[in-house]
Enzyme design. Sequence first.
Site, PDB file in Angstrom:
ATOM      1  N   TRP A   1      80.074  55.424  78.764  1.00  0.00           N
ATOM      2  CA  TRP A   1      80.940  54.338  78.284  1.00  0.00           C
ATOM      3  C   TRP A   1      82.151  54.109  79.185  1.00  0.00           C
ATOM      4  O   TRP A   1      82.921  53.195  78.927  1.00  0.00           O
ATOM      5  CB  TRP A   1      81.398  54.642  76.856  1.00  0.00           C
ATOM      6  CG  TRP A   1      80.346  54.342  75.836  1.00  0.00           C
ATOM      7  CD1 TRP A   1      80.267  53.227  75.048  1.00  0.00           C
ATOM      8  CD2 TRP A   1      79.209  55.137  75.499  1.00  0.00           C
ATOM      9  NE1 TRP A   1      79.163  53.287  74.243  1.00  0.00           N
ATOM     10  CE2 TRP A   1      78.484  54.449  74.499  1.00  0.00           C
ATOM     11  CE3 TRP A   1      78.713  56.363  75.947  1.00  0.00           C
ATOM     12  CZ2 TRP A   1      77.304  54.935  73.937  1.00  0.00           C
ATOM     13  CZ3 TRP A   1      77.540  56.860  75.383  1.00  0.00           C
ATOM     14  CH2 TRP A   1      76.855  56.157  74.400  1.00  0.00           C
TER      15      TRP A   1
ATOM     16  N   CYS B   1      74.627  51.424  73.331  1.00  0.00           N
ATOM     17  CA  CYS B   1      73.841  51.318  72.102  1.00  0.00           C
ATOM     18  C   CYS B   1      72.781  50.223  72.143  1.00  0.00           C
ATOM     19  O   CYS B   1      71.650  50.439  71.690  1.00  0.00           O
ATOM     20  CB  CYS B   1      74.764  51.132  70.899  1.00  0.00           C
ATOM     21  SG  CYS B   1      75.723  49.597  70.892  1.00  0.00           S
TER      22      CYS B   1
ATOM     23  N   HIS C   1      77.641  47.982  66.604  1.00  0.00           N
ATOM     24  CA  HIS C   1      76.719  49.047  66.989  1.00  0.00           C
ATOM     25  C   HIS C   1      75.306  48.538  66.753  1.00  0.00           C
ATOM     26  O   HIS C   1      75.060  47.770  65.819  1.00  0.00           O
ATOM     27  CB  HIS C   1      76.979  50.318  66.188  1.00  0.00           C
ATOM     28  CG  HIS C   1      76.125  51.470  66.613  1.00  0.00           C
ATOM     29  ND1 HIS C   1      76.050  51.889  67.915  1.00  0.00           N
ATOM     30  CD2 HIS C   1      75.280  52.280  65.916  1.00  0.00           C
ATOM     31  CE1 HIS C   1      75.222  52.912  68.006  1.00  0.00           C
ATOM     32  NE2 HIS C   1      74.732  53.161  66.804  1.00  0.00           N
TER      33      HIS C   1
ATOM     34  N   ASP D   1      68.173  55.432  64.966  1.00  0.00           N
ATOM     35  CA  ASP D   1      69.189  55.130  65.976  1.00  0.00           C
ATOM     36  C   ASP D   1      69.050  56.083  67.158  1.00  0.00           C
ATOM     37  O   ASP D   1      69.364  57.269  67.050  1.00  0.00           O
ATOM     38  CB  ASP D   1      70.580  55.258  65.349  1.00  0.00           C
ATOM     39  CG  ASP D   1      71.680  54.737  66.266  1.00  0.00           C
ATOM     40  OD1 ASP D   1      71.382  54.426  67.439  1.00  0.00           O
ATOM     41  OD2 ASP D   1      72.832  54.653  65.814  1.00  0.00           O
TER      42      ASP D   1
ATOM     43  N   GLU E   1      80.281  42.828  48.582  1.00  0.00           N
ATOM     44  CA  GLU E   1      81.551  43.535  48.391  1.00  0.00           C
ATOM     45  C   GLU E   1      82.209  43.093  47.085  1.00  0.00           C
ATOM     46  O   GLU E   1      82.295  41.910  46.774  1.00  0.00           O
ATOM     47  CB  GLU E   1      82.502  43.249  49.558  1.00  0.00           C
ATOM     48  CG  GLU E   1      82.063  43.846  50.887  1.00  0.00           C
ATOM     49  CD  GLU E   1      82.232  45.357  50.915  1.00  0.00           C
ATOM     50  OE1 GLU E   1      82.910  45.893  50.012  1.00  0.00           O
ATOM     51  OE2 GLU E   1      81.695  45.992  51.830  1.00  0.00           O
TER      52      GLU E   1
ATOM     53  N   GLU F   1      77.732  47.065  43.873  1.00  0.00           N
ATOM     54  CA  GLU F   1      78.312  47.701  45.070  1.00  0.00           C
ATOM     55  C   GLU F   1      79.182  48.891  44.698  1.00  0.00           C
ATOM     56  O   GLU F   1      79.094  49.958  45.318  1.00  0.00           O
ATOM     57  CB  GLU F   1      79.127  46.654  45.849  1.00  0.00           C
ATOM     58  CG  GLU F   1      79.767  47.180  47.123  1.00  0.00           C
ATOM     59  CD  GLU F   1      81.250  47.451  46.948  1.00  0.00           C
ATOM     60  OE1 GLU F   1      81.827  48.138  47.811  1.00  0.00           O
ATOM     61  OE2 GLU F   1      81.811  46.975  45.939  1.00  0.00           O
TER      62      GLU F   1
ATOM     63  N   ILE G   1      96.918  44.590  57.935  1.00  0.00           N
ATOM     64  CA  ILE G   1      97.261  43.972  59.216  1.00  0.00           C
ATOM     65  C   ILE G   1      96.625  42.599  59.247  1.00  0.00           C
ATOM     66  O   ILE G   1      95.429  42.448  58.985  1.00  0.00           O
ATOM     67  CB  ILE G   1      96.718  44.813  60.398  1.00  0.00           C
ATOM     68  CG1 ILE G   1      97.181  46.265  60.288  1.00  0.00           C
ATOM     69  CG2 ILE G   1      97.131  44.193  61.719  1.00  0.00           C
ATOM     70  CD1 ILE G   1      98.596  46.493  60.642  1.00  0.00           C
TER      71      ILE G   1
ATOM     72  N   MET H   1      94.815  32.634  67.714  1.00  0.00           N
ATOM     73  CA  MET H   1      94.615  33.573  68.820  1.00  0.00           C
ATOM     74  C   MET H   1      93.649  32.996  69.849  1.00  0.00           C
ATOM     75  O   MET H   1      92.630  32.406  69.517  1.00  0.00           O
ATOM     76  CB  MET H   1      94.062  34.892  68.287  1.00  0.00           C
ATOM     77  CG  MET H   1      93.680  35.862  69.371  1.00  0.00           C
ATOM     78  SD  MET H   1      92.854  37.295  68.703  1.00  0.00           S
ATOM     79  CE  MET H   1      92.319  38.089  70.208  1.00  0.00           C
TER      80      MET H   1
ATOM     81  N   TYR I   1      84.549  48.641  72.394  1.00  0.00           N
ATOM     82  CA  TYR I   1      83.709  48.317  71.243  1.00  0.00           C
ATOM     83  C   TYR I   1      83.241  49.560  70.497  1.00  0.00           C
ATOM     84  O   TYR I   1      82.901  49.511  69.324  1.00  0.00           O
ATOM     85  CB  TYR I   1      82.485  47.487  71.679  1.00  0.00           C
ATOM     86  CG  TYR I   1      81.316  48.307  72.159  1.00  0.00           C
ATOM     87  CD1 TYR I   1      80.290  48.670  71.288  1.00  0.00           C
ATOM     88  CD2 TYR I   1      81.227  48.733  73.479  1.00  0.00           C
ATOM     89  CE1 TYR I   1      79.223  49.440  71.715  1.00  0.00           C
ATOM     90  CE2 TYR I   1      80.172  49.502  73.912  1.00  0.00           C
ATOM     91  CZ  TYR I   1      79.165  49.847  73.024  1.00  0.00           C
ATOM     92  OH  TYR I   1      78.103  50.596  73.460  1.00  0.00           O
TER      93      TYR I   1
ATOM     94  N   LEU J   1      79.988  35.664  77.944  1.00  0.00           N
ATOM     95  CA  LEU J   1      80.104  34.326  78.509  1.00  0.00           C
ATOM     96  C   LEU J   1      78.823  33.547  78.242  1.00  0.00           C
ATOM     97  O   LEU J   1      77.725  34.097  78.330  1.00  0.00           O
ATOM     98  CB  LEU J   1      80.357  34.400  80.017  1.00  0.00           C
ATOM     99  CG  LEU J   1      81.622  35.151  80.457  1.00  0.00           C
ATOM    100  CD1 LEU J   1      81.679  35.245  81.970  1.00  0.00           C
ATOM    101  CD2 LEU J   1      82.865  34.449  79.932  1.00  0.00           C
TER     102      LEU J   1
END
Length: 623
Positions: free
Chosen positions: A240, A273, A330, A353, A437, A442, A468, A474, A507, A553
Amino acid sequence: FAAVLAIERCDLNIRGNKSSHHTEPFADQRLIVRRGQAFTIFVHLRPGSKTLKAHDANLNFIVHTGPLPKKESDTKVSFPLSDSTVDTEWSASATHDRAGNKVSLTIMSSPNAPIGLYSLTVDHRGQKTTLGQFTLLFNAWCPNDAVYMHGEAKRHEYVLAQHGQIYRGTHKRIKGTPWNFGQFEAGILDICLKILDDNPKFVSDADQDCSARKNPIYVTRVLSAMINSNDDKGVLVGEWYDFTGGIHPGQWVGTGDILRQWAESGPVRYGQCWVFAAVGCTVSRALGIPCRVVTNFGSAHDSNANLIIENHYNEDGEMISEGDSVWNFHVWVDSWMTRPDLGKEFDGWQTSDPTPQEKSDGVYRCGPAALRAIKEGELTKKYDAPFIFAEVKINQGSSLELVKISGSTKSVGRFISTKAVASDERQDITDEYKYPEGSKEEREVYKKAQHHNKLQQRGEDPGLQLKIKLAKNMIVGSDFEVYAVVTNNCMVTKTCTLLFFAKAVGYNGRRGKSCGFTSDRLEVPAGEGENLLNSPKWTRIVQNNSLVAHLSLNVFVQMLGEAMVMQPVLVRLTMLNPLPEALLDCSFTVGGAGLIDGKPITLKYVGYWRFLLDNMHVKFIEK
C-alpha cells in the site's frame, strides 16, 4: 477362444462436448466438461474386435484424478457399461453404428465428483486402454451440483462473463473501473488448477486435498488463502505504500497477465483489495463457481472482534492506539453455493476475501461466510462471519483519555455494490448484507450479534456525542471547510476541550501527514439534540497530495474510423483533470480479451499534460 477388445482410436468429440457444457469459450483445445452432465466420445474399434456390451462383467471404465488416486477418496472410480446413464453417479452407456466398428460412448460424471484433470481408461479382462484425458469443472447448470444457479442470465454473468466493473472511490463518489477477468484465455485454466496444486494442504496430503475439491466451500477457502502470498507462494504480494520492484496496483487492467507472471516466476508484486478480489473472481469462474466482485463503501476493519471501531488519542491529537480502521472502500468476492454444513437457509451467496487482513485458523484468509448469516447476525456460523459482519455493520467511536464519545453505524457498510446482471450499471446490494439503518430488524440483528460476540460491551452510560460535518460546496483538490457539533446527553452541564485536527487518510485507513489543527474550550449544557452548540467551530483543511492519491478520472474512448478484425484503428482517448494543477508522468493502459494477445499495453505521453479546471480536454491519439 475369447474375443479381445481392440480399440483403434478414440475421438473425444471436443467441439461438441464443449458446446453442450458451456466450455466452448475456453481457448484450450482439449476436452473440458462440467460435472453432473453427460458427455459423448466416439470409440473406433478394429475389425474383428469384441464389441462393447452393457452388463459385461469383464468390462469396466475407470476415471481417476490426482497423483494418488484412491477409491476411498472418490479420486478413483470404476463403473460398468449400462443400458443408460444415471445422473447422480459415474455411469456409462453406448450405442453402435450399423457396421459395429464405431461406438458412441456416453459418460455421466457424478455431480459431487472432485474437480480437476482426469484420465479415462477402459478395462477389459485386465487389459487397460487409455481413452483420453478431460478436465472436470463445477456445473452451475446442473440442479444436483452444489453451485447450481437458477437463471441463464445469472449463469452467463457470474460464470461466463469475461469483462466486468469494479467499483472504487467513496460513497459519495463511486467510480466503476473496467476489468478483464479473462478466465477463458489460453493457459489460464491450467494456472488455476496449479494454484490448487500449490496450496499447502495439497503439499501435506495430496489425496485428501484432491478429494476435498468436490466441495466448493473448501475450494473457495483455499483460494482465499492462495490469492495472497502471505503464508505461501500465492499469487499476489500486497503493498500500500512502496511499490519499488513491482507494478502499482492501479496499473493492472486484467487478471491474465497477473496469473501468467505468477506461473512463470512466483508471487506478483503488487496488489491491493480490488486486484485480490478480481483475481479471485477469475479463478472461481474458471473452475465453474459463480462469482461476483463486491465493493463495500465505508468498510470497517475490526482487529479485536468487539464490534466497535476504537480510536484513542492524547491531548495533542496523536493516536495512541492502532489496529481498528475504516477504509473508504474495500473489495471482496461473493461465490454462489449450498451450505450443507450450516443448513439450507444459508444457501446462496457466500462472502470470501483474499486480501490479507487478519488470520483465520492461523492463515491469512477470510470466508466463505453466508450472506444470510451476516445479515441476521448469526456470528457463530462458519467461516469468519464476525469479521465480515463488522465490515458492514459496526459501531464507530473515539476516546480522549477517559472520556468516551459514542459513535454511529451509519458510516459503515454503505452502497455495497456489484455489477448488475447483463448490464454495465452498478447494482446496490446493501439490503442483501444488512437491514435498513434504524429499522427494528437492524437493531435486533445487532443485539443478536453482540450476544454472539464474546467481547461485547454492556451498560455504558450516555455521554458526549460528536458529529463532524462537511461543507456541501467541497471541490476535490481545493481547501474545504468542516465543523463539529457536540451534543450533551448527560444530566449536567459538561465543560470540555475540543481538539479538532485532520490528517490525510488512504482508502485503507492508514493516516498520513497533518492537514490542520485547532482547539477550543466549550461549555455544553445538559439536554438532547444537535442545536446545543449554537456557534459551530469552523476550520480550514488543506488537501495535500496524499489525499488524492486514489483519484479516479473519467476516460472517454472514441473510435476515429471503422473497426475491422485484424486491422489497426485510430482511437482518441479523452480525459478531464478535475484538479487545479497539472498531472505529471501520465500514461494509458489498454487491455482486452482477444485484442492484444492477452498482454496489456501502456501508452506513455512524453513530457507532461497540463490541463486546468476550464473544461479543456486533453486529446491523445496513438496508432
